[in-house]
Structures are given as structure tokens and as C-alpha cells.
Design an enzyme around this catalytic site. Structure first.
Site, PDB file in Angstrom:
ATOM      1  N   LYS A   1       0.929  -0.979  -0.185  1.00 17.50           N
ATOM      2  CA  LYS A   1       0.018   0.080  -0.066  1.00 17.50           C
ATOM      3  C   LYS A   1       0.931   1.320   0.049  1.00 17.50           C
ATOM      4  CE  LYS A   1      -2.968   3.124   0.776  1.00 17.50           C
ATOM      5  NZ  LYS A   1      -1.995   4.302   0.304  1.00 17.50           N
TER       6      LYS A   1
ATOM      7  N   ALA B   1       2.142   5.300  -1.094  1.00 18.35           N
ATOM      8  CA  ALA B   1       1.556   6.512  -0.726  1.00 18.35           C
ATOM      9  C   ALA B   1       0.828   7.037  -2.007  1.00 18.35           C
ATOM     10  CB  ALA B   1       2.645   7.802  -0.528  1.00 18.35           C
ATOM     11  N   PRO B   2      -0.378   7.923  -1.959  1.00 14.16           N
ATOM     12  CA  PRO B   2      -0.939   8.271  -3.040  1.00 14.16           C
ATOM     13  C   PRO B   2      -0.177   9.084  -4.220  1.00 14.16           C
ATOM     14  CG  PRO B   2      -1.687   9.611  -1.254  1.00 14.16           C
ATOM     15  CD  PRO B   2      -0.733   8.626  -0.759  1.00 14.16           C
TER      16      PRO B   2
ATOM     17  N   SER C   1       4.808   9.042   7.447  1.00 14.50           N
ATOM     18  CA  SER C   1       4.672  10.000   8.276  1.00 14.50           C
ATOM     19  C   SER C   1       4.036   9.628   9.617  1.00 14.50           C
ATOM     20  CB  SER C   1       3.221  11.035   7.733  1.00 14.50           C
ATOM     21  OG  SER C   1       2.113  10.076   7.721  1.00 14.50           O
TER      22      SER C   1
ATOM     23  N   GLU D   1       8.835   2.892  10.164  1.00 16.80           N
ATOM     24  CA  GLU D   1      10.250   4.054   9.826  1.00 16.80           C
ATOM     25  C   GLU D   1       9.532   5.389   9.523  1.00 16.80           C
ATOM     26  OE1 GLU D   1      12.453   6.515   8.658  1.00 16.80           O
ATOM     27  OE2 GLU D   1      11.882   5.753   7.020  1.00 16.80           O
ATOM     28  N   LEU D   2       9.473   6.340  10.490  1.00 20.36           N
ATOM     29  CA  LEU D   2       8.592   7.484  10.499  1.00 20.36           C
ATOM     30  C   LEU D   2       9.537   8.688  10.122  1.00 20.36           C
ATOM     31  CD1 LEU D   2       6.260   6.569  13.416  1.00 20.36           C
ATOM     32  CD2 LEU D   2       5.955   6.139  10.846  1.00 20.36           C
TER      33      LEU D   2
ATOM     34  N   CYS E   1      14.137   8.960   2.184  1.00 25.29           N
ATOM     35  CA  CYS E   1      14.200   8.959   3.726  1.00 25.29           C
ATOM     36  C   CYS E   1      15.587   8.821   4.341  1.00 25.29           C
ATOM     37  CB  CYS E   1      13.245   7.659   4.298  1.00 25.29           C
ATOM     38  SG  CYS E   1      13.942   5.772   3.836  1.00 25.29           S
TER      39      CYS E   1
END
Length: 172
Positions: free
Chosen positions: A17, A19-20, A74, A95-96, A129
Site C-alpha cells: 500500500k 503513498a497516493p 508519516s 520508519e517514520l 528517507c
């Protein structure tokens, strides 16, 4: 992909899934997995309408066939995924967005440090990231480092990502 390769290598399926704003990349990864010889469906990209994401993810995480959950994203998404995984008692890695420190000590070769710092911050247009996000610089060289850093950043070439001279391409 840090979790995908070991998951697939162990013979497990993977639901992705994304990110948009990266649907094309996610679908390309699924296509590449199939083209590489993995069975169809072993890596499946989930394209979900944004309003349906919270309920769908909650339902998926609760499904007994889902063994573990990992998220790179996020804090808001991490809180939702972590809460759902906690309710379902699933193994979870979140992992934010790290703080990725870049430290420059007083005895550093300033030109080399600045060159490395610019590269570390702007790799993949700064959208990785693992890009440096905090610069911790010895007070004795901070002013000189900052001036040179700004100068090198201003010199980066923004443009077409297919052009060899482009250093900063489009931003997601």
C-alpha cells in the site's frame, strides 16, 4: 523495499500500500516482480481510494493471513498503522522519517564536508528517507560551512530528470 526483498526471498507474499503520490512506481514494482519471474500476485499493489484507506488498512491488518506490518511514512500514518497492528498483536516496524544527522567536526576538510553534505541532503531531490535532515556543525566552522553549503545548493541544476546535467528533478 527494505522489507520486500527478504519477505519475498523467504517465499512470503507482500501487499504494497503505497503513498497516493507514487501509484505509478508501486505498480511498476509489481510489474517488475512478475517480469523477474515471481508468481503473479506474490507482490500485489493495493490501489485504494484515499477515503477508504483507514478502514481497509484496519481490516487488512486484522486479517489472520497478515503476519506482519511495516510502514515507511508519516507520523500520522504510523500512529494509525501502529494502533491497528497493536490491536491485532502483529509484528510491526515503523520508519517514520528519521532525524538523519550529518555531523561536521572542527577538523573536517570543509570543501569535502560541504560537497558530501549537499549530496547527502539532495539525493533523489531530497525525497529519500535517508537524506540528511539535521546538520550539526562545530561552532568554530559553522559560519564558513553554512556559506559554502548555501552557495553549492544555489548552484544545483534544476530541470528535466532525463537530462544528464539535471541535479534536482521533479518533486513528488
Amino acid at each position: 523495499m527494505r522489507c520486500a526483498l527478504p519477505t519475498l526471498a523467504a517465499g512470503n507474499g507482500l501487499l504494497l500500500k503505497h503513498a497516493p503520490n507514487v501509484t505509478g512506481c508501486a505498480l511498476a514494482l509489481q510489474r517488475l516482480a512478475t517480469e523477474a519471474g515471481l508468481p503473479a500476485g506474490l507482490l500485489s499493489t493495493l490501489v485504494i481510494a484515499e477515503p477508504e484507506v483507514p478502514a481497509t488498512i484496519e481490516r487488512l491488518i486484522a486479517d489472520e493471513r497478515i503476519a506482519a506490518v511495516t510502514l515507511t511514512g508519516s507520523n500520522r500514518a504510523g500512529a494509525a498503522v501502529g494502533a491497528a497492528a497493536g490491536r491485532a498483536a502483529k509484528k510491526t516496524v515503523l520508519e517514520l522519517g528519521g532525524s538523519d544527522a550529518f555531523i561536521v567536526l572542527e577538523d573536517a576538510d570543509l570543501d569535502a564536508a560541504v560537497a558530501a553534505a549537499v549530496k547527502a541532503r539532495f539525493h533523489n531531490a531530497g525525497q529519500s528517507c535517508v537524506c540528511a535532515k539535521r546538520f550539526i556543525v562545530s561552532a568554530a566552522i559553522a559560519e564558513a560551512f553554512s556559506a559554502r553549503f548555501v552557495e553549492r545548493v544555489q548552484a544545483l541544476v534544476v530541470g528535466d530528470p532525463t537530462a544528464a546535467t539535471t541535479q534536482i528533478g521533479p518533486l513528488a
